[in-house]
Design a protein around this motif. Sequence first.
Motif, PDB file in Angstrom:
ATOM      1  N   LEU A 182       0.819  -1.211   0.000  1.00 41.05           N
ATOM      2  CA  LEU A 182       0.000   0.000   0.000  1.00 41.05           C
ATOM      3  C   LEU A 182       0.852   1.260   0.000  1.00 41.05           C
ATOM      4  O   LEU A 182       0.432   2.295  -0.466  1.00 41.05           O
ATOM      5  N   ARG A 200      -5.894   2.746   3.050  1.00 39.07           N
ATOM      6  CA  ARG A 200      -4.510   2.919   3.482  1.00 39.07           C
ATOM      7  C   ARG A 200      -4.473   3.323   4.954  1.00 39.07           C
ATOM      8  O   ARG A 200      -3.661   2.838   5.734  1.00 39.07           O
ATOM      9  N   LEU A 236      -6.509  -6.623   5.001  1.00 40.08           N
ATOM     10  CA  LEU A 236      -6.721  -6.294   3.590  1.00 40.08           C
ATOM     11  C   LEU A 236      -7.599  -7.340   2.917  1.00 40.08           C
ATOM     12  O   LEU A 236      -8.528  -7.010   2.183  1.00 40.08           O
TER      13      LEU A 236
END
Lengths: 570, 714
Positions: free
Chosen positions: B57, B71, B89
């Motif tokens: 990221l 993020r 994620l």
Amino acid sequence: MSRLEAKKPSFCRSEPLTSERVKATLSVLKGIVTSCYGPAGRLKQLHNGLGGSVCTTSQSAALLANLPVTHPILKILTTSVQNHVSCFSDGGLFTAILCCNLVENVQRIGLTPTTVIKLNKQLLSLCTSYLKSEACGCRIPVNFSSTHILLCLVRSILTSKPACMLTTKEIDHISTLILRAFLLIIPENAQDHIILGKSIIVPLKHQRVIDSTVLPGILIEISEVQLMKILPIKKSDSFKVALFCVSLSGDLSDTGEGNVVVSYGVSLENAVLDQLLNLGRQLVSDHVDLVLCQKVIHPSLKQFLRTHHVIAVDRVGVAVMEPLSKVTGTRPIGSLDSISPSSYGSVKDLCTAKFGFKHFFHLIPNEATVCSLLLCNRNDTAWDELKLTCQTALHALQLTIKEPCVLLGGGCTETHLAAYIRHKTSSEPEGILRDDGCTQTELQLIAEAFCSALESLAGSLEHDGGEILTDGKYGHFWSVQADSPSVVNWPDLLSRCGCGLYSSQEELSWSFLRSARLPFVPQTCLPCEATDSASNLTLDCFTAKLSGLQVAVETANLILDLSYVIEDKN
Amino acid sequence: MVMACRVINKRRHMGLQQLSSFAETGRTFLGPVKSSKFIIDEECHESVLISSTVRLLESLDLTSAVGQLLREAVQAQNNTYRTGTSTLLFLVGAWSSAAEECLHLGVPVSLIVSVMSEALNSCIEEVVSLQVPVHNVSDRMVNTKTFSGPETFSVGVYPFLQIPSGTGLIQKERDLKDVASQSLAIYSHSGRPVKSPQLFRSQDKVEADENTSQTPQTLKNSLLADTRCRKSVLTHSRHFSRTGNNQWISKPDGVLEQLSAAIPKTYRCDDLVELEVGLSHGGHSSMKLVDKAVRLQYRNAGMQRGSCTMPFLFDISRIFTCCLPGLPETFSCVCPGYITVVSISNTALIKELQNQPIRVVLVEGDLTENYRHLGFNKSASIKTVSESLKVQQDGSEELWTDHVLQVLIKFNVNLVLAQGNVSERLIEKCTDSKRLVIGSVNGNVMQAFAEASGAVQVAYITQVNENCVGSGVCVTIWRSIPFDAADRINRMAIMLKTEGINLVTVVLTSPVTAQMQTKEDTFWTCAYRLYHALKEQKVFLGGGAVEFFCLSHLQILAEQSVNKGNQGCSGWLHDTSSWLASSVTQYRPTVLKCLANGWHRYLSTLLYNTASYSSEFEAGTFIQHHLQNATDSGSPSSYVLNEYSKLNSGILNSDISDKLEQIPRVYDIVTPKIEAWRRALDLVLLVLQTDSEIITGLEQTQINSQESEGFLFL
């Protein structure tokens, strides 16, 4: 070389409200605020499109602060809502939606603005005097000897902001903390004149909400290095405190535009440092135990103080300055000259504490009306939303102390009020009209516009396609799944009204909110036992809602009254 | 200024779609076998090798609002726990698809939010039963075995591999594995690891078996028929190995024992090595270093406190990593004290300083003439004029350097550690006068030296007095480092130590520079896993056990709500009188199923990534089979515990190997894992509830005509 440019003529538009563009933008704004309203409200992502931080919110305070609207009419609307929010914290969306509804409804009627404004004012005063009267059927007096109503109020505020991302358990936890924080700022020996203290919200982001806590006194965040340098705190009953609001970093005060010329070998920095050390000597000889500075303290001064067993904490920040000076009884020192002994104050106890991964310096004052609410939430945007919500809730509690009553929430106050106005305007129109020069028909038209503005405001609580009903006894708000069979036994489908006060056990002659109904007398005077028996009530802050109502009507009147917009194009 | 407003979920929810596509990029990072990725900058042709979600990221350009929120969530998880980001994620992706599916099926948004969040809460409450207490591991630290030996950590990946094959193959396999993973990391640009056929030979056979078998029952039978192969297939799946073991209790007559009848073993973990192996999740070489570091810290602490019995706490802030790229892997080690790299030109100086205690000064900031402490505003409008010509323009730095040197000489200081940069001129001068100055020293290292040497950190060298100077520091040359292509300078590593310093340096080496970052990240992940486990004094049964349990729990919940109807509402709906509260019953099974599908995807990806299955579908079938067993057994938690206990209960015959007691369980940390779940769901629900995006400060002209569709301006 200067260039002279001819002034552009001003731009003037008449009847601004009739323009299609204004109507369109007004309806966009209405769409935004309406979709945010209530516990099921939708969220908005606010950002600058260039990779700046993203704010996810459904609160008017955050929304309007970031909405750069262009049209003057929208500006009037947003500014008055923002003013309302800055005074009362709660009820911003309520005000904005009601104002939009009123403008929209009245425009459809096509009466002259003067008549509309006059009648709107009459209806407003009818509302306010009813809400303030003892007979009001949507008002609950607050009994401060029990926490029940206050907790319900806080819970209602917390649940109405879904972007806080709280679970049921977390809502319970935060509600309790807010109430505790509120109780901590009420002075113990209150005479007839209460001065409330302050609760400071201390950020502790990225931790679990359940880790949030309330502590009496003030927490000042310090770095680990700073913590290691703080000497073991000696035991004492009282610590003498000096509080500086001036920077002790040893830099020179701003010299303005001109240059300062110094001859070689003269060091201004050293001169300032000498002055700082003199100050340090005075602090030591005055037996100060703790030096707090809003800004930075020069490392050499810190070292000097440490060798003389004085604790120095810098970068306290402007937010805690006022409460610090209040609870320690110090007068913030604003100069490097000698300090008058009367500037010093004292605290009862000092300690250091660690929460999450942050270290804090904890000051416990003698007379504690200051507390710190350590607030945790998982992500930044949810934390920001939670902080705003907590501030709103704390403010609502303070307003409740001044005016010890609350209004029913969940749309019930709005539908009840609409029912009351319908009844009043149809049963005794003369009393309202007096000698305004308006006809009864005009009154009926405006009253209908006013009531339907209130009712569609209540209807804005629904975002998932449900239907709204109202009952013929209390005039409360009931929600039901869309496409329900037309002939049904309502009590089977309904459970409780919007505020949670009444259940569908008795026959209340329900009808759809949008359908035409005959005026009825909504039951006034809430019985005490009703409020005690209901476990979970949805409640609204009385003062904030009353003001929101007034601001909405007055702003709508102002907008309706505009006949020209003159813009200076230069 | 114009504000634009865009409605983002008319029919399809753009935000959720964005989330699932972002999350897809990190799919291969799930589980112990991570495939690395190259990220290539098209413009400057720079590339970076990454193998963790955080680094991914960092390198991705996520300027959209949803990307930004993603993020933010990953960074928040990483900053707080340093682990669990891949789970976060992946679940963001899985659950945003789940939420989208619910929308598609016509479930009202508020209901999705409330049911999902309450269901996850329920899972979190239930998985407590899979917690394993971690007790007094430090008490047994001195006497018990240490984390070492290649066999042991090979066993960690594939617990049962030695059963059919014996030790020889293990060694071979490990070598192969290392080679495979290295060559893969370096030469394979993307995609999944290429499996060496020897390595997974036995598995292939079973895969063929599985492909032919259509139903779980026939699968079971075929597996029973070929015991050897069956065993090895299970062993390859570290993350799911326990679930494949129901055949192990098959009686000689081929009748399967009733699973639920077995009483779950009481679990506790009181052995550090067992805990470490369980938490290593494939990072065995890293965990070995963590183990050494902990033991070293423990020994240090023991020396410090003497006879008094304070509980030992693993202080992760006193672990420091020093990366030496270019050195072979075997040079990785753990040392007490501080190891850092200096220019080889200091050799003479260090040799001079060696073997004698020297005095040290610690500088908080930069050590340059122009440095001022934080918060000091320099006034620009001061001009210095001089009456004589003899002062040169550059004279002031020279003066300052001389002054610093005088102070160092006065207090007999031979070592200066500065947290910031150090003036080149000063370093030169100090070297001339036999004084070593090291810049860019980590703050924790400074703190450790402050404690051990008695030095007090100062901001300016003028502040130095006798009380600030620390003493008793030893400097030694630790190792010289080969020529570094990047720097073109020969460097060497030195070691700084003080009596009783509470600091451990972990030296990480890698012959491949590109892998250095990954190595360091893996080390810290392992270290933090152990840290959290010791701090919380509890761990989860790992290897997908908790996720599997959540999956079966949700399935049971869904069935219950179909059968029994509504049992109380959830979330804010609990208090509300909205119609939504009464229609929860209607939608709950749908939402629960979608949420459970998220877990299912998680598990099948985990299995697939762990290389036991040739497709996620196949892995899915495997999970489905066990799910059925768990549901049939009546109590999923005891099913999971049972399956788990078989890992090192007496089912294995003693004639296979005498090392069986070393077969480790897999563990997971508790709070960071649960927080990752919550963060993932929070993010998904936050995006789900968002209906429009308000872009501030955008001019109407900035949006081109194609995009402007859907924008409203105020």
